[in-house]
Design a protein around this motif. Structure first.
Motif, PDB file in Angstrom:
ATOM      1  N   THR A 103     -27.476   9.381 -14.093  1.00  0.00           N
ATOM      2  CA  THR A 103     -27.057  10.777 -14.175  1.00  0.00           C
ATOM      3  C   THR A 103     -25.880  11.064 -13.250  1.00  0.00           C
ATOM      4  N   ASP A 104     -25.655  10.206 -12.262  1.00  0.00           N
ATOM      5  CA  ASP A 104     -24.640  10.489 -11.244  1.00  0.00           C
ATOM      6  C   ASP A 104     -23.389   9.652 -11.397  1.00  0.00           C
ATOM      7  N   TYR A 105     -23.111   9.212 -12.643  1.00  0.00           N
ATOM      8  CA  TYR A 105     -21.921   8.399 -12.867  1.00  0.00           C
ATOM      9  C   TYR A 105     -21.334   8.715 -14.233  1.00  0.00           C
ATOM     10  N   VAL A 184     -19.492  24.939   2.916  1.00  0.00           N
ATOM     11  CA  VAL A 184     -19.033  24.458   1.620  1.00  0.00           C
ATOM     12  C   VAL A 184     -20.192  24.553   0.621  1.00  0.00           C
ATOM     13  N   PRO A 185     -20.012  25.251  -0.502  1.00  0.00           N
ATOM     14  CA  PRO A 185     -21.078  25.346  -1.501  1.00  0.00           C
ATOM     15  C   PRO A 185     -21.117  24.086  -2.373  1.00  0.00           C
ATOM     16  N   LEU A 186     -22.134  23.276  -2.216  1.00  0.00           N
ATOM     17  CA  LEU A 186     -22.210  21.999  -2.913  1.00  0.00           C
ATOM     18  C   LEU A 186     -23.084  22.091  -4.162  1.00  0.00           C
ATOM     19  N   GLY A 187     -22.637  21.419  -5.197  1.00  0.00           N
ATOM     20  CA  GLY A 187     -23.463  21.180  -6.371  1.00  0.00           C
ATOM     21  C   GLY A 187     -23.777  19.704  -6.411  1.00  0.00           C
ATOM     22  N   ALA A 188     -25.018  19.351  -6.702  1.00  0.00           N
ATOM     23  CA  ALA A 188     -25.401  17.941  -6.634  1.00  0.00           C
ATOM     24  C   ALA A 188     -26.596  17.663  -7.522  1.00  0.00           C
ATOM     25  N   HIS A 189     -26.779  16.383  -7.815  1.00  0.00           N
ATOM     26  CA  HIS A 189     -28.017  15.926  -8.446  1.00  0.00           C
ATOM     27  C   HIS A 189     -29.107  15.901  -7.378  1.00  0.00           C
ATOM     28  N   PRO A 217     -30.365  17.711 -12.735  1.00  0.00           N
ATOM     29  CA  PRO A 217     -30.339  16.289 -13.074  1.00  0.00           C
ATOM     30  C   PRO A 217     -29.222  15.873 -14.025  1.00  0.00           C
ATOM     31  N   GLY A 218     -28.655  16.816 -14.779  1.00  0.00           N
ATOM     32  CA  GLY A 218     -27.680  16.465 -15.807  1.00  0.00           C
ATOM     33  C   GLY A 218     -26.247  16.703 -15.377  1.00  0.00           C
ATOM     34  N   ILE A 219     -25.325  15.895 -15.926  1.00  0.00           N
ATOM     35  CA  ILE A 219     -23.917  16.032 -15.576  1.00  0.00           C
ATOM     36  C   ILE A 219     -23.311  17.299 -16.171  1.00  0.00           C
TER      37      ILE A 219
END
Length: 297
Positions: A103-105, A184-189, A217-219
């Protein structure tokens, strides 16, 4: 004129099976040979390469340094051999093939290869499983998946066929303006994502404050959160969308550590269909060599 040594594919196939299945008995059961016959083939291969290939460590058998070197050659030689045989046995490509993608690539070009394979092989049922790379490695070890693309926590790992380097980049909406006085507002899996870890490490190293404002979980969900201006995140060039821009060190976003990504499978476990898909994926990787730094295993 020097006489060249030929490495018989049956010996190489036995060597791969012993390493990947974890011993002579399991390799023999898979290949339909007795344990003494397997041992004899390994000794013959060691004679040909003039080096010991396996060592006993407790109850497990591990490749020596020479064995590790030969393993990478053997996997490629057997893959090409089986690809040639598969060309003349196209009707054998049936069954279910289980593929793991992270999911992270960014795997857009891999998904295109998989789609083409599905169209060309209608008798093969594909099951695609997306998860964190660490989970995909576990599923492959447990034989729950046949082929995976996954980020590598270490440079050497079992079942590795190809490896390459990807450089993550900071991504934000085109209209995003960083406010130095705010985190910094982060978006992440979710936790365990390699991109998430790299973002946090980079910001902590420069003592920048941050907070995770979006987790998914999704891109596609992550991309939409970035486009809507909710957060910034780490992507690859392939997952940058129109409406996004790259953030750099001049704006306070330090360079992210590169990622090592690999193509993994257990050769003895693969069907003819799986071997064909591996060849298609390798061809796809070779075609994007200008965007990803391909490495020899």
């Amino acid at each position: 004129m020097a006489v060249l040594t030929n490495l018989p594919t049956d010996l190489l196939r036995t060597f791969i099976a012993v390493v990947e299945l974890g011993g002579h008995s399991k390799a023999g059961a898979h290949l339909g040979r007795s344990q003494p016959a397997i041992s004899l083939q390994i000794r013959r291969l060691e004679e040909l390469v003039r080096a010991p290939l396996l060592s006993q460590e407790g109850r497990s058998i591990q490749p020596t340094s020479a064995g590790e070197a030969l393993l990478s050659y053997a996997r490629e030689m057997i893959r090409i051999n089986d690809e040639a045989v598969s060309y003349f046995h196209r009707s054998d490509k049936t069954g279910v093939l289980r593929i793991g993608l992270p999911t992270d690539y960014a795997v857009a070009f891999l998904q295109r290869s998989i789609t083409r394979f599905s169209l060309d092989n209608p008798d093969v049922e594909l099951e695609v499983h997306c998860d964190l790379s660490r989970e995909l490695h576990q599923h492959l070890r447990a034989d729950d998946l046949d082929i995976i693309i996954a980020v590598m926590p270490t440079a050497q790992m079992p079942y590795l066929s190809r490896t390459w380097i990807e450089q993550p980049i900071w991504a934000a909406a085109e209209g995003y303006r960083d406010l130095a006085h705010r985190p910094v507002p982060l978006g992440a899996h979710p936790e365990g994502c390699d991109y998430r870890a790299r973002m946090i490490q980079a910001l902590d190293a420069t003592e920048r404050r941050w907070r995770v404002v979006y987790t998914g979980p999704g891109i596609s969900g992550l991309q939409n959160a970035v486009l809507n201006g909710l957060c910034v995140t780490a992507l690859t060039r392939a997952t940058m969308l129109p409406g996004m821009r790259v953030l750099d060190e001049a704006e306070g976003f330090p360079a992210l550590e590169p990622l090592r990504v690999g193509l993994f499978y257990k050769h003895p476990r693969l069907s003819p269909a799986g071997l064909q898909l591996v060849s298609d994926l390798v061809a796809g990787l070779d075609s994007v060599g200008s965007n990803a730094q391909l490495l020899d295993v």
